[in-house]
Each structure stands twice: as structure tokens, then as C-alpha cells.
Design an enzyme around this catalytic site. Structure first.
Site, mmCIF file in Angstrom:
data_model
loop_
_atom_site.group_PDB
_atom_site.id
_atom_site.type_symbol
_atom_site.label_atom_id
_atom_site.label_comp_id
_atom_site.label_asym_id
_atom_site.label_seq_id
_atom_site.Cartn_x
_atom_site.Cartn_y
_atom_site.Cartn_z
ATOM 1 N N HIS A 12 -12.907 -15.188 10.241
ATOM 2 C CA HIS A 12 -13.051 -13.774 9.896
ATOM 3 C C HIS A 12 -12.845 -13.641 8.403
ATOM 4 O O HIS A 12 -12.284 -14.518 7.758
ATOM 5 C CB HIS A 12 -12.067 -12.883 10.669
ATOM 6 N N HIS B 73 -5.457 -25.247 5.058
ATOM 7 C CA HIS B 73 -5.419 -23.788 5.117
ATOM 8 C C HIS B 73 -4.217 -23.223 4.352
ATOM 9 O O HIS B 73 -4.362 -22.325 3.505
ATOM 10 C CB HIS B 73 -5.365 -23.367 6.592
ATOM 11 N N HIS C 288 -3.732 -20.976 0.796
ATOM 12 C CA HIS C 288 -2.902 -19.783 0.617
ATOM 13 C C HIS C 288 -1.905 -19.971 -0.525
ATOM 14 O O HIS C 288 -1.745 -19.107 -1.391
ATOM 15 C CB HIS C 288 -2.138 -19.469 1.900
ATOM 16 N N ARG D 189 -7.450 -4.015 -0.587
ATOM 17 C CA ARG D 189 -7.012 -2.755 -1.192
ATOM 18 C C ARG D 189 -8.020 -2.230 -2.212
ATOM 19 O O ARG D 189 -8.545 -2.988 -3.024
ATOM 20 C CB ARG D 189 -5.671 -2.948 -1.910
ATOM 21 N N ARG E 107 3.861 3.289 -0.493
ATOM 22 C CA ARG E 107 3.247 2.004 -0.879
ATOM 23 C C ARG E 107 2.596 2.219 -2.243
ATOM 24 O O ARG E 107 1.512 2.746 -2.359
ATOM 25 C CB ARG E 107 2.232 1.580 0.181
ATOM 26 N N ASN F 29 -4.575 7.470 -3.583
ATOM 27 C CA ASN F 29 -5.631 6.477 -3.749
ATOM 28 C C ASN F 29 -5.857 5.770 -2.422
ATOM 29 O O ASN F 29 -4.975 5.066 -1.927
ATOM 30 C CB ASN F 29 -5.245 5.448 -4.823
ATOM 31 N N THR F 30 -7.027 5.958 -1.835
ATOM 32 C CA THR F 30 -7.382 5.254 -0.602
ATOM 33 C C THR F 30 -8.770 4.661 -0.762
ATOM 34 O O THR F 30 -9.525 5.024 -1.668
ATOM 35 C CB THR F 30 -7.317 6.195 0.616
ATOM 36 N N SER F 31 -9.102 3.723 0.102
ATOM 37 C CA SER F 31 -10.349 2.982 -0.055
ATOM 38 C C SER F 31 -11.567 3.866 0.204
ATOM 39 O O SER F 31 -11.546 4.768 1.042
ATOM 40 C CB SER F 31 -10.363 1.772 0.877
#
Length: 610
Positions: A13, A131, A135, A425, A524, A553-555
Site C-alpha cells: 500500500h 524494510h 524506515h 500531511r 496537533r 490547516n487541513t488537506s
């Protein structure tokens, strides 16, 4: 000669591509932004093409392609899991094993084939990184720290679910790990599923739901589901879960423990779901806090870098800053699997001798996470003119002044500026903005703009120099990944009226900026500095007009869709919602001046801006 390394994540994904030049990230994007398929797992053809175009390069200019995990090792884990669960999970085995016996265990070969295409063009060497190494590399190598402890926590990679590293210069040293099936990410996802949300995307919703409940199930979780040691290591009692045996996360065991069947998606939220969310959030914070202290002890480093899906739990991140004994915390803004593409590229680049050129600048290497495509005013104007779309063109300074005035008057604004963000974000390039002082704005944005659940919280963007007057933060938070309490000076004295519970808490004002204040008095926070110059310019204009240096502030998207990438997508979202104004670069579009919206003609028939 510049050394280019292309990093890829794919086939699970959030597929993505990232390009690193001499150790410096120059471009990165998720495939979903191009395909418009949320969490798209397919090979990131469009994202790869974008990254190469951004660098003015072709595939033949790339020194190596780094894939974000080891498919052969992952296959051995999948095979061992099926064998251990047998005879349970047979339908899942029959459904998934043919792909694993075929192309999946040779995913790097599939990567090579996709890159070669039908013409069989030459492909650079394709290497597989681990993996959790990907990260860890995304967290440490992009951080501003010359040395640090590194903690990675997610669902599962090949075998690892939790790892601790020490980063020094251009090297990472692996120190400790926990292995599947003992996974904090899978524990959180199990509760996400049980509360009726979608795994691998609904975890944000569960975190947003937690403040509405009380953690009355936390003792039961500790007693039955997870045994946590003082150093943060843990074991799950897997008998209570279903993810080893089938296609779902929970079954009869959870129903027995938690008083009935799982909530159905879109079903009513009850006190049980509020309390389940609060309980697993509390346990998660406790485990992450112990792990961070262990990473601090093992490395002797006072600075910590975070990545992995659990690193997107910004409430836990805020707890780390308060209680883990750290001097600084840095979280990779693309902490999930998409960011693994960047980590794989960085790991390969530094192994090949690339320096960390940004060290000493006081900044990280992420360029504000603005690594996606941009559109010039000439390109935007050409699109608007081609479709006969009415607009004003006051230039950016004029846009900032007019938008600030409109926001102060209660308008909701679509804000499309500069390069698109990499990661989940929106940070002021592909954003929807509003006035945080309006107590009705949270519900208006959720229900009439985003078309999503009313309880979902919104984040404040605040001028960095003013942040301390509005929020209790120990450090900057440029990527909206740390929660802090609203400053005492901004809190309202009145408490919660007796008997008010659950979603009714939404209607109790707690601060002078209620639209961005969670029901527990936290927020946040995104601190805005020169890395986001256009959002900063708007915040300055809004502060000059209102005295408030904060905006919601939002997407820039609606529920179920990826964040917009192109002017065409921004215009479609603008027209399909109650957004009042759209700021596209130096252009300003007013809803009342637009022609009637015809979905098929304007959306499906619009010219692409690629």
C-alpha cells in the site's frame, strides 16, 4: 558527476518513488496522487516519471534503484505464518499464496520488468534493502542530527515490527528488534478494525476518537492482549487476534473481551468505541515511551528519530517530548511505507559514499517535505483560460491580502501553492484553510467540506515565532507530527458542563481557537517558518488583520480521495464542496463567479495538467 539513486516502495500500500542526488532528496511522491486511487499499491510508474523529470534525468542516468524491503525474506515470513496457522486460514492461503509463489517473492525482478517496460530499456542495478532499515534511513539520514537514536515501530516488514538503531554520520547500527507477530502497529490496527474503521488508513480516526472516551479497557488490554516489559519489549497473546489465520484482524475473541461484535463501518459510534480508542491509545503511548527510553539508554543519545507507521501517532510523539528524557525529537514526515522509498534511496546513496550535505545548516534534508510537483502561474493560467474559468490575477501578494480578509470573514479557502507535499500531511501547499476562532468551523469543515465524521480534529498552522504564545511545545513542529496543549493564556476558564459526554463534547469551547482545539485541550501543531514561504506570508497577513497568527490547516481533498495534485483536481474539489475561494498560485477564484458545475464535462473531460 552527480550520483542519482531511485528509491521505490510498491505492491502493498502507499506505493511511492523518491530520487536522491548525491545524498540529497530532490523529488518524492506517492503514486496515489497520480492515479487518484487512495493508498494505491501498484507499481509507481507515474511517480517514477515525475521524479526523473524533476531532476532533468532519464533512467539511464540513475546509478541504482533501491527497493524498500527484501521480498525473499518477507516470503519466508509469510510461508512460516501460514504453516503455523494451519489448518486455519486456508482460504487466505489459497487466495494469497499463488502470487507469493510467483512474482511477489521476486519483487525486485518485477521492479526491473516494470522499469524496462515493453521496449526492454536498460535498467540500473536493482537492490533490496530491509524494510526497517529503509524506515530507519528515512528518519536518521534526513534528520538534522549528526548522531541520534532511531526507533522504528510499525505493523510488520519482513519479520521486524520494532527496531532500535544508532545513527552516526552516514552509518546506521542495528541494536535491537522485536519480531512478528508481536506488533504494536497490528495491535492498534486490530482496534481500528474492531471500531469499524479501515486498516492502514483509519488509524487516524481511532486516534482522533480517543479524547472522547475514558481508558477503562486499558487494564484488560494489558492483562489479556499485550505483556509489556519495563524496557518496552512486549508480546501479544495472538490467540485473541485473527490476523494470523485469515483476512480480518479480530473475531470472536475480541467480541468476548469487549462486549459484543465489532462496530460496522458507518454504524453509530457508541461510548464503547470512544473508550476502546482511549484505552488502546493509552497503552500505545506507554509502550512507545518505554521503547524510547530504551533507545536512549542503549545509544547514550539524547536525540531521537522516529519512523514507521506508529510514528504518525502524533499524540504519542508529544508524550515522548514530555516524558522520555529527550533533548530533541525528529519524525520523518513520510513515516509510513511511502517514506520507505526515500529511506531505501538514502541508505543506498550513503553506502555508496554520498555525504549528508545538509548537516551544519540547522535544518533537515526534507525541504519542508515539499518534494512533489509544482505548477507555474503560466501553466495555471493556461488551464483556466482553456476552460473559460473566471478568475482574478492580483499576484501572490494580492492573493495573500485578499485571502486573509476572506478568512477573517468566515470563508473557507482552497490553497494551492508551490510544490506538493510528500507524506500524508498537507503543510500549506495543497491545503484547505479556515479561521480557527470560529467555534462552528470544525463541524462545517468536516460535514460540508470534507464529507467525513464530525469528530475528526483539525490542525493549527501557526507562525513559528508566535507558537509559544498559543501552544505548549518544547521544540518546532514543522511537519504537524507533535501534539501539545493549547497555551494557558488561550484556554477558556469554563469547564465541561456536568453530564456532557461523547460527541457532545465537540460543542464545548475550550480555547480562543476552538476549531483546532481537541476536546482534551490539545492540538496537533504545525509551526510555519521560511520553509513554507507562501503559507507564512498568508499567516502574517491574517495576523495583521486579526491579531491571530493561527489558521486551520487541513488537506485539500474530500473523504475517500487523495490530496489534489493538479490545478484541475483543485478546481474540481473547489466546485464539489462548500469552499468559497480558491487560491491557485497568483490567481484567485470566487465560487459565486463560477459557471454551473458539470461533473462529466469539467472533471472527466478536463485537460490533464501533467
Amino acid at each position: 558527476m552527480t550520483q542519482l539513486v531511485l528509491g521505490l516502495s510498491a505492491f502493498y500500500h502507499d506505493s511511492a518513488a523518491a530520487l536522491v542526488a548525491d545524498g540529497v532528496p530532490v523529488a518524492a511522491a506517492q503514486e496515489e496522487r497520480f492515479s487518484r486511487r487512495r493508498h494505491d499499491p501498484s507499481f509507481p510508474h507515474e511517480a517514477v516519471g515525475y521524479c526523473l523529470r524533476e531532476a532533468g534525468a532519464e533512467l539511464g542516468d540513475v546509478s541504482a534503484v533501491a527497493y524498500y524491503e527484501d521480498p525473499a525474506l518477507k516470503f519466508r515470513r509469510v510461508l512460516a505464518t501460514y504453516a503455523e496457522a494451519a489448518p486455519h486460514g486456508l482460504p487466505s492461503f489459497l487466495d494469497g499464496m499463488p502470487a507469493w509463489l510467483g512474482w511477489k517473492r521476486h519483487a525486485t525482478r518485477a521492479v526491473r520488468d516494470h522499469l524496462a517496460g515493453p521496449g526492454g530499456r536498460a535498467v540500473p542495478q536493482v537492490v533490496a534493502r530491509r524494510h526497517h532499515e529503509s524506515h530507519a534511513a528515512s528518519a536518521f539520514f534526513a534528520s538534522p542530527f549528526p548522531s541520534a537514536a532511531v526507533l522504528c515501530v510499525d505493523g510488520v516488514g519482513e519479520w521486524a515490527t520494532t527496531t532500535v538503531w544508532q545513527g552516526v554520520g552516514t552509518r546506521l547500527r542495528h541494536l535491537a528488534e522485536l519480531r512478528f507477530p508481536h506488533s504494536l502497529g497490528l495491535l492498534y490496527s486490530a482496534f481500528t478494525y474492531f471500531c469499524g474503521f479501515k486498516v492502514d488508513s483509519g488509524e487516524y480516526k481511532l486516534m482522533g476518537l480517543a479524547p472522547y472516551g475514558t481508558p477503562r479497557f486499558a487494564p484488560l488490554i494489558r492483562e489479556r492482549l499485550i505483556d509489556v516489559k519495563p524496557d518496552g519489549s512486549f508480546r501479544l497473546d495472538v490467540g485473541w487476534f485473527e490476523f494470523l489465520r485469515g483476512r480480518v484482524m479480530t473475531g470472536p475473541g475480541f467480541e468476548q473481551l469487549f462486549g459484543g461484535p465489532r462496530r460496522l463501518p458507518e454504524g453509530p459510534l457508541t461510548e464503547r468505541e470512544f473508550d476502546l480508542a482511549a484505552s488502546v491509545q493509552q497503552v500505545t503511548e506507554e509502550v512507545v515511551l518505554r521503547l524510547a527510553r530504551t533507545a536512549r539508554r542503549l545509544t547514550g543519545e539524547p536525540r531521537l528519530c522516529l519512523a514507521g507507521g506508529v510514528a504518525l501517532n502524533c499524540v504519542a510523539n508529544g508524550r515522548l517530548l514530555e516524558d522520555a528524557g529527550l533533548t530533541e525529537l525528529w519524525v520523518q514526515p513520510a513515516a509510513g511505507d511511502a517514506g520507505g522509498s526515500l529511506g531505501a534511496a538514502l541508505a543506498e546513496a550513503h553506502e555508496r559514499g554520498a555525504p549528508r550535505a545538509h548537516l551544519g545548516s540547522g535544518r533537515d534534508a526534507m525541504a519542508g517535505a515539499l518534494l512533489g510537483p509544482a505548477y507555474s502561474d503560466d501553466e495555471i493560467g493556461a488551464y483556466l483560460d482553456a476552460h473559460g474559468i473566471p478568475y482574478e490575477r492580483p499576484g501572490f501578494d494580492g492573493v495573500a491580502r485578499q485571502v486573509a480578509g476572506a478568512l477573517a470573514g468566515g470563508a473557507i479557502v482552497g490553497w494551492f501553492q508551490g510544490r506538493m507535499e510528500f507524506g500524508p500531511r498537507a503543510l500549506g501547499s495543497r491545503s484547505i484553510l479556515a479561521d480557527p476562532r470560529d467555534p462552528g468551523m470544525q463541524s462545517a469543515l468536516n460535514l460540508r467540506t470534507k464529507f467525513r465524521e464530525s469528530f475528526r480534529p483539525f490542525a493549527p498552522a501557526v507562525l513559528a515565532e508566535d507558537a509559544k504564545d498559543w501552544f505548549d511545545l518544547r521544540q518546532e513542529s514543522p511537519y504537524m507530527l507533535i501534539v501539545g496543549r493549547v497555551a494557558a493564556a488561550q484556554r477558556l476558564a469554563a469547564g465541561v458542563p456536568e453530564g456532557v459526554r461523547g460527541l457532545d463534547l465537540l460543542h464545548v469551547p475550550r480555547s480562543t481557537v476552538p476549531a483546532v482545539t481537541h476536546v482534551d485541550g490539545s492540538a496537533r501543531v504545525q509551526t510555519v517558518d521560511g520553509r513554507h514561504p507562501r503559507l507564512r506570508r498568508l499567516l502574517l497577513a491574517f495576523k495583521e488583520r486579526t491579531g491571530c497568527p493561527v489558521l486551520v490547516n487541513t488537506s485539500f481533498n474530500v473523504r475517500g480521495e487523495p490530496i489534489v495534485r493538479t490545478p484541475r483536481e483543485a478546481y474540481a474539489c473547489f466546485m464539489r464542496t462548500n469552499i468559497d475561494l480558491l487560491a491557485l498560485g497568483g490567481f484567485l477564484l470566487r465560487k459565486e463567479e463560477q459557471p454551473p458545475w458539470q461533473e462529466e464535462r469539467d472533471w472527466r473531460g478536463g485537460i490533464p495538467m501533467d
